[in-house]
Enzyme design. Structure first.
Site, PDB file in Angstrom:
ATOM      1  N   TYR A   9       0.818  -1.223   0.000  1.00  0.00           N
ATOM      2  CA  TYR A   9       0.000   0.000   0.000  1.00  0.00           C
ATOM      3  C   TYR A   9       0.851   1.272   0.000  1.00  0.00           C
ATOM      4  O   TYR A   9       0.304   2.366  -0.074  1.00  0.00           O
ATOM      5  CB  TYR A   9      -1.074  -0.006   1.079  1.00  0.00           C
ATOM      6  CG  TYR A   9      -0.660  -0.202   2.524  1.00  0.00           C
ATOM      7  CD1 TYR A   9       0.420   0.457   3.095  1.00  0.00           C
ATOM      8  CD2 TYR A   9      -1.430  -1.032   3.346  1.00  0.00           C
ATOM      9  CE1 TYR A   9       0.749   0.297   4.426  1.00  0.00           C
ATOM     10  CE2 TYR A   9      -1.119  -1.205   4.684  1.00  0.00           C
ATOM     11  CZ  TYR A   9      -0.022  -0.542   5.222  1.00  0.00           C
ATOM     12  OH  TYR A   9       0.287  -0.696   6.543  1.00  0.00           O
ATOM     13  N   LYS A  11       4.972   4.401   4.947  1.00  0.00           N
ATOM     14  CA  LYS A  11       5.696   3.396   4.151  1.00  0.00           C
ATOM     15  C   LYS A  11       6.068   3.964   2.777  1.00  0.00           C
ATOM     16  O   LYS A  11       7.118   3.636   2.228  1.00  0.00           O
ATOM     17  CB  LYS A  11       4.855   2.126   3.981  1.00  0.00           C
ATOM     18  CG  LYS A  11       4.515   1.406   5.287  1.00  0.00           C
ATOM     19  CD  LYS A  11       5.642   0.555   5.808  1.00  0.00           C
ATOM     20  CE  LYS A  11       5.202  -0.340   6.961  1.00  0.00           C
ATOM     21  NZ  LYS A  11       6.316  -0.971   7.661  1.00  0.00           N
TER      22      LYS A  11
HETATM   23  P1  NAP Z   1       4.685  -6.895  15.163  1.00  0.00           P
HETATM   24  O1  NAP Z   1       4.921  -8.290  15.608  1.00  0.00           O
HETATM   25  O2  NAP Z   1       3.657  -6.069  15.861  1.00  0.00           O
HETATM   26  O3  NAP Z   1       6.099  -6.169  15.202  1.00  0.00           O
HETATM   27  C1  NAP Z   1       6.286  -4.826  15.380  1.00  0.00           C
HETATM   28  C2  NAP Z   1       7.553  -4.690  16.245  1.00  0.00           C
HETATM   29  O4  NAP Z   1       7.906  -3.310  16.296  1.00  0.00           O
HETATM   30  C3  NAP Z   1       7.339  -5.178  17.661  1.00  0.00           C
HETATM   31  O5  NAP Z   1       8.400  -6.071  17.996  1.00  0.00           O
HETATM   32  C4  NAP Z   1       7.446  -3.915  18.513  1.00  0.00           C
HETATM   33  O6  NAP Z   1       8.073  -4.209  19.759  1.00  0.00           O
HETATM   34  C5  NAP Z   1       8.301  -3.005  17.635  1.00  0.00           C
HETATM   35  N1  NAP Z   1       8.044  -1.595  17.855  1.00  0.00           N
HETATM   36  C6  NAP Z   1       6.849  -0.958  17.745  1.00  0.00           C
HETATM   37  N2  NAP Z   1       6.997   0.347  18.041  1.00  0.00           N
HETATM   38  C7  NAP Z   1       8.310   0.529  18.335  1.00  0.00           C
HETATM   39  C8  NAP Z   1       9.081   1.660  18.716  1.00  0.00           C
HETATM   40  N3  NAP Z   1       8.520   2.867  18.864  1.00  0.00           N
HETATM   41  N4  NAP Z   1      10.397   1.496  18.939  1.00  0.00           N
HETATM   42  C9  NAP Z   1      10.976   0.271  18.795  1.00  0.00           C
HETATM   43  N5  NAP Z   1      10.311  -0.828  18.436  1.00  0.00           N
HETATM   44  C10 NAP Z   1       8.975  -0.691  18.213  1.00  0.00           C
HETATM   45  O7  NAP Z   1       4.329  -6.778  13.621  1.00  0.00           O
HETATM   46  P2  NAP Z   1       4.611  -7.681  12.338  1.00  0.00           P
HETATM   47  O8  NAP Z   1       3.283  -8.066  11.838  1.00  0.00           O
HETATM   48  O9  NAP Z   1       5.661  -8.710  12.597  1.00  0.00           O
HETATM   49  O10 NAP Z   1       5.198  -6.570  11.329  1.00  0.00           O
HETATM   50  C11 NAP Z   1       6.579  -6.446  11.075  1.00  0.00           C
HETATM   51  C12 NAP Z   1       6.796  -5.503   9.899  1.00  0.00           C
HETATM   52  O11 NAP Z   1       6.136  -5.981   8.733  1.00  0.00           O
HETATM   53  C13 NAP Z   1       6.273  -4.088  10.115  1.00  0.00           C
HETATM   54  O12 NAP Z   1       7.156  -3.168   9.523  1.00  0.00           O
HETATM   55  C14 NAP Z   1       4.953  -4.093   9.367  1.00  0.00           C
HETATM   56  O13 NAP Z   1       4.543  -2.807   8.974  1.00  0.00           O
HETATM   57  C15 NAP Z   1       5.331  -4.949   8.187  1.00  0.00           C
HETATM   58  N6  NAP Z   1       4.196  -5.564   7.496  1.00  0.00           N
HETATM   59  C16 NAP Z   1       3.368  -6.397   8.180  1.00  0.00           C
HETATM   60  C17 NAP Z   1       2.314  -7.003   7.498  1.00  0.00           C
HETATM   61  C18 NAP Z   1       1.411  -7.975   8.203  1.00  0.00           C
HETATM   62  O14 NAP Z   1       0.433  -8.401   7.579  1.00  0.00           O
HETATM   63  N7  NAP Z   1       1.666  -8.375   9.423  1.00  0.00           N
HETATM   64  C19 NAP Z   1       2.124  -6.748   6.134  1.00  0.00           C
HETATM   65  C20 NAP Z   1       2.994  -5.881   5.474  1.00  0.00           C
HETATM   66  C21 NAP Z   1       4.037  -5.307   6.165  1.00  0.00           C
HETATM   67  P3  NAP Z   1       7.749  -3.404  21.117  1.00  0.00           P
HETATM   68  O15 NAP Z   1       6.268  -3.424  21.294  1.00  0.00           O
HETATM   69  O16 NAP Z   1       8.501  -4.187  22.147  1.00  0.00           O
HETATM   70  O17 NAP Z   1       8.301  -2.026  20.933  1.00  0.00           O
END
Ligand code: NAP
Length: 283
Positions: free
Chosen positions: A148, A163
């Protein structure tokens, strides 16, 4: 994925590496010989992430609490990593926040929080660790985007806008820092099922099904399928690739046009065939 330990002795920093995709990337890197550094805000995420990475791979893992929105904390973090390991070879900008909200009602604080984590946080980490890479003679960066960034994200204007900025950052830094032997690439995964995404983006099974129904391969990605693409881009096999964004989405964004009506296309083709047979029979 690769037989050899292609990342042997490399130091890989993964922001948000204690959970979800970040942890899976850390495990994939560790299996290929890297020493792992994960950072995020919550100690419980970091400790449980470290335990999983160590139990699955036996790798050396450093954890560090920080908020990527705070450049001073990012600088202290980078210094701590260099104190311990002497260098940083790979940076994965994976930390992110996101939630569903209609744009006309989105609280400004929510807009700012997501822009601050995804766009500003990615830049702080890239600039601070980029300077370390310049000083040591090179390195690799991978930014985790979403498709997106270019087709728009209804319900997630904050994340889509951030993004899109990181996509522009990827291409810009790739060109600026090529002379410093730094490759900067990105991946754009489609939806994959992590606890973070499930609670914030598809909290009901109905919503989840409506998303997978839109994906030509008709399922979410496995985390490993995404992590392996990240490994490839940071491996020597991708040594001539920079400024690129690899899409790993089961055909989802391409399928948003005519792909959505494939069942109807089949139906129309059958009708046309039936009418052709009729015409032939009538002759
Ligand atoms: P997730 O498990 O929620 O991971 C996000 C991580 O970011 C968590 O470990 C969190 O840890 C950390 N985080 C959040 N805010 C932070 C901050 N201010 N400072 C430092 N760390 C921070 O999400 P995920 O689904 O694995 O996503 C991982 C990546 O893939 C992201 O960039 C997301 O946008 C991208 N993505 C995901 C999807 C999907 O469908 N899941 C699709 C496309 C792209 P803490 O809470 O400990 O800070």
């Amino acid at each position: 994925m690769f037989k050899e330990k292609i990342l042997q002795e490399q130091i890989a920093v993964i922001t948000g590496g204690g959970t979800g995709l970040g942890k899976e990337i850390a495990i994939e890197y560790a299996r290929h010989g890297a020493k792992i550094v994960i950072c995020s805000r919550k100690l419980e995420h970091l400790e449980s992430g470290r335990d999983d990475i160590v139990s699955q791979t036996g790798a050396e893992v450093m954890i560090h609490q920080l908020d990527v929105r705070e450049p001073n904390e990012v600088k202290q973090f980078a210094d701590a990593v260099v104190d311990r390991f002497g260098r940083i070879d790979i940076l994965v900008n994976n930390a992110a926040g996101n939630f569903l909200y209609p744009s006309e009602k989105l609280p400004i604080a929510g807009w700012k929080a997501v822009i601050d984590i995804v766009l500003n946080g990615t830049f702080y980490c890239s600039q601070i660790i980029g300077n370390q890479m310049i000083a040591q003679g090179g390195g690799q960066m991978i930014n985790i985007l979403a498709t997106y960034a270019w087709h728009g994200g209804p319900g997630t204007v904050h994340s889509a806008s951030a993004k899109a900025g990181v996509l522009a950052m990827t291409r810009t830094l790739a060109v600026e820092w090529a002379r410093h032997n730094i490759r900067v690439n990105a991946i754009a995964p489609g939806p994959f099922d992590t606890e973070g995404a499930r609670t914030r983006l598809w909290p009901t099974e109905e919503l989840q099904k409506s998303i997978t129904d839109e994906i030509p391969l008709n399922r979410f990605a496995d985390l490993q399928e995404v992590a392996r693409a990240v490994l490839y881009l940071t491996s020597p096999y991708a040594s001539y690739i920079t400024g690129e964004c690899l899409v790993i989405d089961g055909g989802a964004w391409l399928g948003k046009g005519i792909g959505r009506i494939m069942d109807k296309v089949d139906q129309f083709a059958e009708m046309r065939e039936a009418s052709r047979r009729n015409r032939m029979g009538n002759k």
